[in-house]
Design a protein around this motif. Sequence first.
Motif, mmCIF file in Angstrom:
data_model
loop_
_atom_site.group_PDB
_atom_site.id
_atom_site.type_symbol
_atom_site.label_atom_id
_atom_site.label_comp_id
_atom_site.label_asym_id
_atom_site.label_seq_id
_atom_site.Cartn_x
_atom_site.Cartn_y
_atom_site.Cartn_z
ATOM 1 N N ASP A 113 -15.009 54.028 -9.004
ATOM 2 C CA ASP A 113 -15.892 53.668 -10.116
ATOM 3 C C ASP A 113 -15.914 52.172 -10.400
ATOM 4 O O ASP A 113 -16.482 51.741 -11.401
ATOM 5 N N LEU A 114 -15.285 51.386 -9.532
ATOM 6 C CA LEU A 114 -15.208 49.950 -9.779
ATOM 7 C C LEU A 114 -15.171 49.198 -8.452
ATOM 8 O O LEU A 114 -14.444 49.579 -7.541
ATOM 9 N N TYR A 115 -15.981 48.140 -8.363
ATOM 10 C CA TYR A 115 -15.999 47.290 -7.166
ATOM 11 C C TYR A 115 -16.066 45.842 -7.629
ATOM 12 O O TYR A 115 -16.920 45.475 -8.441
ATOM 13 N N ILE A 116 -15.150 45.026 -7.144
ATOM 14 C CA ILE A 116 -15.081 43.608 -7.529
ATOM 15 C C ILE A 116 -14.923 42.784 -6.264
ATOM 16 O O ILE A 116 -14.076 43.081 -5.422
ATOM 17 N N ASN A 117 -15.750 41.739 -6.116
ATOM 18 C CA ASN A 117 -15.664 40.913 -4.913
ATOM 19 C C ASN A 117 -16.275 39.546 -5.186
ATOM 20 O O ASN A 117 -17.031 39.365 -6.152
ATOM 21 N N PHE A 148 -13.293 35.609 -14.064
ATOM 22 C CA PHE A 148 -13.736 36.165 -12.784
ATOM 23 C C PHE A 148 -12.685 35.914 -11.703
ATOM 24 O O PHE A 148 -12.403 36.806 -10.890
ATOM 25 N N GLU A 149 -12.115 34.722 -11.695
ATOM 26 C CA GLU A 149 -11.080 34.406 -10.707
ATOM 27 C C GLU A 149 -9.862 35.306 -10.886
ATOM 28 O O GLU A 149 -9.267 35.776 -9.902
ATOM 29 N N SER A 150 -9.504 35.582 -12.137
ATOM 30 C CA SER A 150 -8.373 36.472 -12.413
ATOM 31 C C SER A 150 -8.667 37.898 -11.963
ATOM 32 O O SER A 150 -7.775 38.609 -11.488
ATOM 33 N N LEU A 151 -9.927 38.324 -12.098
ATOM 34 C CA LEU A 151 -10.313 39.654 -11.619
ATOM 35 C C LEU A 151 -10.091 39.785 -10.121
ATOM 36 O O LEU A 151 -9.580 40.803 -9.635
ATOM 37 N N ILE A 152 -10.491 38.756 -9.377
ATOM 38 C CA ILE A 152 -10.311 38.784 -7.923
ATOM 39 C C ILE A 152 -8.829 38.848 -7.568
ATOM 40 O O ILE A 152 -8.397 39.662 -6.739
#
Length: 287
Positions: A20-24, A138-142
């Motif tokens: 349910d989640l995609y981060i790139n 955003f950088e922390s998410l990656i």
Amino acid sequence: MKKYPIYNIQRFNCNSVNSDLYINTFKNHLIDHSFVEEPHRHNSYVLVFFTKGSGTHEIDFDVFTIQPGSMFFLQPGQMHHWNLSDDVEGFVIFYSQEMYNLYFGQKTIGDYPFYSSVDNKPEMVFDTAESKAILPYFESLILETQANQLLKQDKIMNLLDIIHIEIARKYSETHLHEAHSYNVKIKTFELVLEHNFKKEKAPSFYASQLAITLKHLNRICNEMLQKTTTEVITDRIILEAKRMLMDKKFTVNEIATELGYDDYSYFTRLFKKHTRMTPKDFRISKK
């Protein structure tokens, strides 16, 4: 016959236990998913932030210019595609409504004003200072996605929510009417319209569903959207017609019937009045 696909998160996220989640990063995203430059839809919410590069982004037949600081937020079902420069960089996130709403409980993704199908403005541009302030999230998410730390999911969800809060603050500053007392009625109108526009075309129906007079609903639409109730309803119908015309499996007559018009010629006249071309001409122009 060309059919425009609807991509689910699993298409992009096959190596993750969280479907349910995609981060790139956008650069890495394009390496394996270059097909996203062709018209398509998603069954999830989409959040994209560009930090470098240029190009265009077409969302439901509106074209937006991409630049550093461009932020896009799409709802499930919106048709879009990109035309990107080779040096494009940024971040892309897909997430399901169910995942978001279950995690936060009392708060839902629909509470954020930038997710609205009636008055949807799917783009904002963050200036240099604003971009610099939101970039670390955003950088922390990656980094969090790539690591395997304690409470990983909790940190990811809270970082994502902080990003939404920052977007909401800027959005509300840009679109001041979101704080207006009429906003509750507009949100309700949006929900009722989404469920009924194919079979209910009369403004009086929507006024009755909101338990207000038609005159009051027109006043709300005029003040909030600068449109009449009839124009809001018709805009939603025309948008759905355009989406369906992009899928060659439907004949124009079938689209007219699906949208509640037994009179094919009336539907054609309505479409031409609002787009300056017939449904067939519109379909040809998008080949």
